[in-house]
Write a protein that holds these residues in place. Sequence first.
Motif, PDB file in Angstrom:
ATOM      1  N   GLY A  22      21.452  43.020  68.839  1.00 32.80           N
ATOM      2  CA  GLY A  22      22.356  42.093  68.153  1.00 32.80           C
ATOM      3  C   GLY A  22      23.541  42.821  67.543  1.00 32.80           C
ATOM      4  O   GLY A  22      24.696  42.395  67.672  1.00 32.80           O
ATOM      5  N   THR A  23      23.253  43.942  66.897  1.00 33.57           N
ATOM      6  CA  THR A  23      24.311  44.738  66.289  1.00 33.57           C
ATOM      7  C   THR A  23      25.286  45.229  67.356  1.00 33.57           C
ATOM      8  O   THR A  23      26.506  45.234  67.164  1.00 33.57           O
ATOM      9  CB  THR A  23      23.693  45.938  65.546  1.00 33.57           C
ATOM     10  N   THR A  24      24.735  45.627  68.468  1.00 33.78           N
ATOM     11  CA  THR A  24      25.563  46.139  69.563  1.00 33.78           C
ATOM     12  C   THR A  24      26.489  45.054  70.114  1.00 33.78           C
ATOM     13  O   THR A  24      27.691  45.275  70.264  1.00 33.78           O
ATOM     14  CB  THR A  24      24.648  46.685  70.686  1.00 33.78           C
ATOM     15  N   ILE A  25      25.930  43.892  70.389  1.00 33.06           N
ATOM     16  CA  ILE A  25      26.755  42.809  70.930  1.00 33.06           C
ATOM     17  C   ILE A  25      27.822  42.395  69.909  1.00 33.06           C
ATOM     18  O   ILE A  25      28.986  42.174  70.250  1.00 33.06           O
ATOM     19  CB  ILE A  25      25.874  41.601  71.331  1.00 33.06           C
ATOM     20  N   ALA A  26      27.427  42.335  68.628  1.00 30.92           N
ATOM     21  CA  ALA A  26      28.393  41.975  67.583  1.00 30.92           C
ATOM     22  C   ALA A  26      29.525  42.998  67.510  1.00 30.92           C
ATOM     23  O   ALA A  26      30.673  42.654  67.226  1.00 30.92           O
ATOM     24  CB  ALA A  26      27.687  41.856  66.234  1.00 30.92           C
ATOM     25  N   SER A  27      29.194  44.257  67.780  1.00 33.04           N
ATOM     26  CA  SER A  27      30.221  45.300  67.689  1.00 33.04           C
ATOM     27  C   SER A  27      31.296  45.119  68.760  1.00 33.04           C
ATOM     28  O   SER A  27      32.460  45.465  68.551  1.00 33.04           O
ATOM     29  CB  SER A  27      29.590  46.689  67.790  1.00 33.04           C
ATOM     30  N   LEU A  41      33.481  42.341  79.095  1.00 32.28           N
ATOM     31  CA  LEU A  41      32.360  43.234  78.774  1.00 32.28           C
ATOM     32  C   LEU A  41      31.404  43.403  79.951  1.00 32.28           C
ATOM     33  O   LEU A  41      31.008  42.427  80.590  1.00 32.28           O
ATOM     34  CB  LEU A  41      31.592  42.659  77.564  1.00 32.28           C
ATOM     35  N   THR A  42      31.036  44.653  80.223  1.00 33.44           N
ATOM     36  CA  THR A  42      30.127  44.923  81.352  1.00 33.44           C
ATOM     37  C   THR A  42      28.744  45.353  80.857  1.00 33.44           C
ATOM     38  O   THR A  42      28.604  45.850  79.735  1.00 33.44           O
ATOM     39  CB  THR A  42      30.683  46.055  82.238  1.00 33.44           C
ATOM     40  N   ARG A  58      24.833  48.939  77.882  1.00 35.63           N
ATOM     41  CA  ARG A  58      23.792  49.959  77.988  1.00 35.63           C
ATOM     42  C   ARG A  58      24.196  51.248  77.273  1.00 35.63           C
ATOM     43  O   ARG A  58      23.408  51.866  76.579  1.00 35.63           O
ATOM     44  CB  ARG A  58      23.485  50.260  79.457  1.00 35.63           C
ATOM     45  N   GLN A  59      25.445  51.626  77.466  1.00 40.15           N
ATOM     46  CA  GLN A  59      25.933  52.862  76.857  1.00 40.15           C
ATOM     47  C   GLN A  59      25.887  52.784  75.324  1.00 40.15           C
ATOM     48  O   GLN A  59      25.454  53.709  74.649  1.00 40.15           O
ATOM     49  CB  GLN A  59      27.371  53.094  77.329  1.00 40.15           C
ATOM     50  N   ARG A  60      26.323  51.658  74.796  1.00 41.09           N
ATOM     51  CA  ARG A  60      26.356  51.525  73.336  1.00 41.09           C
ATOM     52  C   ARG A  60      24.937  51.414  72.766  1.00 41.09           C
ATOM     53  O   ARG A  60      24.653  51.962  71.712  1.00 41.09           O
ATOM     54  CB  ARG A  60      27.223  50.322  72.940  1.00 41.09           C
ATOM     55  N   PHE A  80      23.061  54.171  69.970  1.00 40.40           N
ATOM     56  CA  PHE A  80      22.460  53.790  68.699  1.00 40.40           C
ATOM     57  C   PHE A  80      21.354  54.741  68.284  1.00 40.40           C
ATOM     58  O   PHE A  80      21.128  54.980  67.107  1.00 40.40           O
ATOM     59  CB  PHE A  80      21.886  52.373  68.787  1.00 40.40           C
ATOM     60  N   LYS A  81      20.649  55.258  69.276  1.00 42.62           N
ATOM     61  CA  LYS A  81      19.568  56.191  68.966  1.00 42.62           C
ATOM     62  C   LYS A  81      20.161  57.450  68.325  1.00 42.62           C
ATOM     63  O   LYS A  81      19.642  57.955  67.329  1.00 42.62           O
ATOM     64  CB  LYS A  81      18.815  56.511  70.263  1.00 42.62           C
ATOM     65  N   THR A  82      21.258  57.936  68.886  1.00 43.85           N
ATOM     66  CA  THR A  82      21.928  59.126  68.351  1.00 43.85           C
ATOM     67  C   THR A  82      22.428  58.884  66.935  1.00 43.85           C
ATOM     68  O   THR A  82      22.448  59.774  66.093  1.00 43.85           O
ATOM     69  CB  THR A  82      23.155  59.468  69.226  1.00 43.85           C
TER      70      THR A  82
END
Lengths: 307, 307
Positions: A263-268, A282-283, A288-290, A294-296
């Motif tokens: 959710g955070t990723t899509i919102a970003s 958006l692809t 996937r990359q973002r 997030f783990k990093t």
Amino acid sequence: MAVLVVGSIALDSLETPFGKRDDVPGGSATFFSTAASFFAPVQLVGVVGEDFPQAHVEFLQGRGVDLAGLTRAPGKTFRWKGRYGFDLNEAHTLDTQLNVFGEFRPELPPAFRNPDLLFLGNIHPELQGLVLDQVEKRPRLVGMDTMNFWISGSRKALLETLARVDMLFINDAEARQLAGEHNVFKAARAILSMGPSRLVIKRGEYGALLFDREHVFAAPAYPLEDVFDPTGAGDSFAGGFMGYLARKGDLTPNTLRQACVAGTTIASFCVEKFSLDRFRELTDAEIRQRLASFKTLTHFDEIPPAV
Amino acid sequence: MAVLVVGSIALDSLETPFGKRDDVPGGSATFFSTAASFFAPVQLVGVVGEDFPQAHVEFLQGRGVDLAGLTRAPGKTFRWKGRYGFDLNEAHTLDTQLNVFGEFRPELPPAFRNPDLLFLGNIHPELQGLVLDQVEKRPRLVGMDTMNFWISGSRKALLETLARVDMLFINDAEARQLAGEHNVFKAARAILSMGPSRLVIKRGEYGALLFDREHVFAAPAYPLEDVFDPTGAGDSFAGGFMGYLARKGDLTPNTLRQACVAGTTIASFCVEKFSLDRFRELTDAEIRQRLASFKTLTHFDEIPPAV
């Protein structure tokens, strides 16, 4: 699994420090359904007026959103006009014209009455309850959003609906208001005693907190150097969250945490351009990359007890 | 490794929504050294007046802090008076009396001139520079703090000192002010171009961001239902951070991330009671337990690329 969303569809006019747009697509159901569509099939219930451009309808269709619940009513589409200063965490509403949305009585088409996952966008809590009344089988998870206007003005109806859902998505100021508690963790505990077993508190550029009755999960916001338009970030978060649950097909605590990250990723992405513009291009590879980065952003090696 | 801190020692008078205290121990060096002492040996350089209670000196000695650099000067101790509203993120200064701190010229005792790690607490940037001049061998890491007062009033001196240190600890409003950038990630990039290779941006109840020139690490604040007194949280964070580095004895990116978690953890204890009171009773077992729970707070299973 699929997700059903009931909410608003709007034409927004926006001013941010970075520009100005008139009559661009907005509304909770619009952002939610677009966001969720990156992960799972989506069904939408909402209303637009005669003036709602067909191109926006076609965009949602193109994202695979099932629009069997979209009504075109006589009159004009719901319009919201807002402005943001440099503090993009806070929207200043300049004008609201409910138009056809003022008469909205959500009606689920027969094919929508057994949703796996249901999201009640930010509409009058009585209407949210009306949607729940039409569902034939208890969905695996019902999420809802609300806002300060209903918390102060329709508190009784809101509490009734809240007792019937599994999960509330709310921002931190609203969580404090709803609970009557300044401390966000006390507020969360109070809200979880009102019915839902899970709660997300959205904190804008500071990320989101996911609660169940025993644990808290803290997800930071994705580090963005350019935020253009925060409109729809909360609904995109919820859409990414519930779309991810639908894709994974389970509701384990770990999947819920991943959903929070999704959710955070899509919102970003949502806030990087005006309205739905970033979603238009958006692809899956970008998502996937973002998600991976997030783990990093949050990983650290556990500190051994000896230290 | 050991940590040397140079900073203020104060008697604070505080009002929060939860109570009031007069003339309790405060100041950057006090909080930093106490916090760091939970992980590593600490050396302190600072000044107090004739009125500074010996009991506070004995408390620091009891924590193992080396006070060879503590001067007792004729006159009164630095006093700060502040108030917090329910938004504990912001302190309202009611009164500042520099007293003997106004004449403070830090002088490192011979035994303190080869610190492994050095922290320059929030004092005039020229005095911070004076400390660096006295160090005989480049420490493995020099950290510094600063504040809005120096950013606006002594910018040139501040930039000169900043260019000589490895790491800046600063809150988000100050980061924006220093960089002249509203976006916190742009601000971070600008600050890292001013000299330090690492930066911590402290965000109060929202946690902290740790930057190097390539990565960001986001640590949430520890979920606390009761925050009594945020005074000293930033210095306790820095103390926990640098104390942890000293204990681990290396400066790898992973250790820095762990240090950020350690700093957040120690700061979370600091704010639970007034002044140093929580530290007076804090046990290693409590620290270990909270450190361990940080993993639960942020952990999620990586989302597989197939999703």
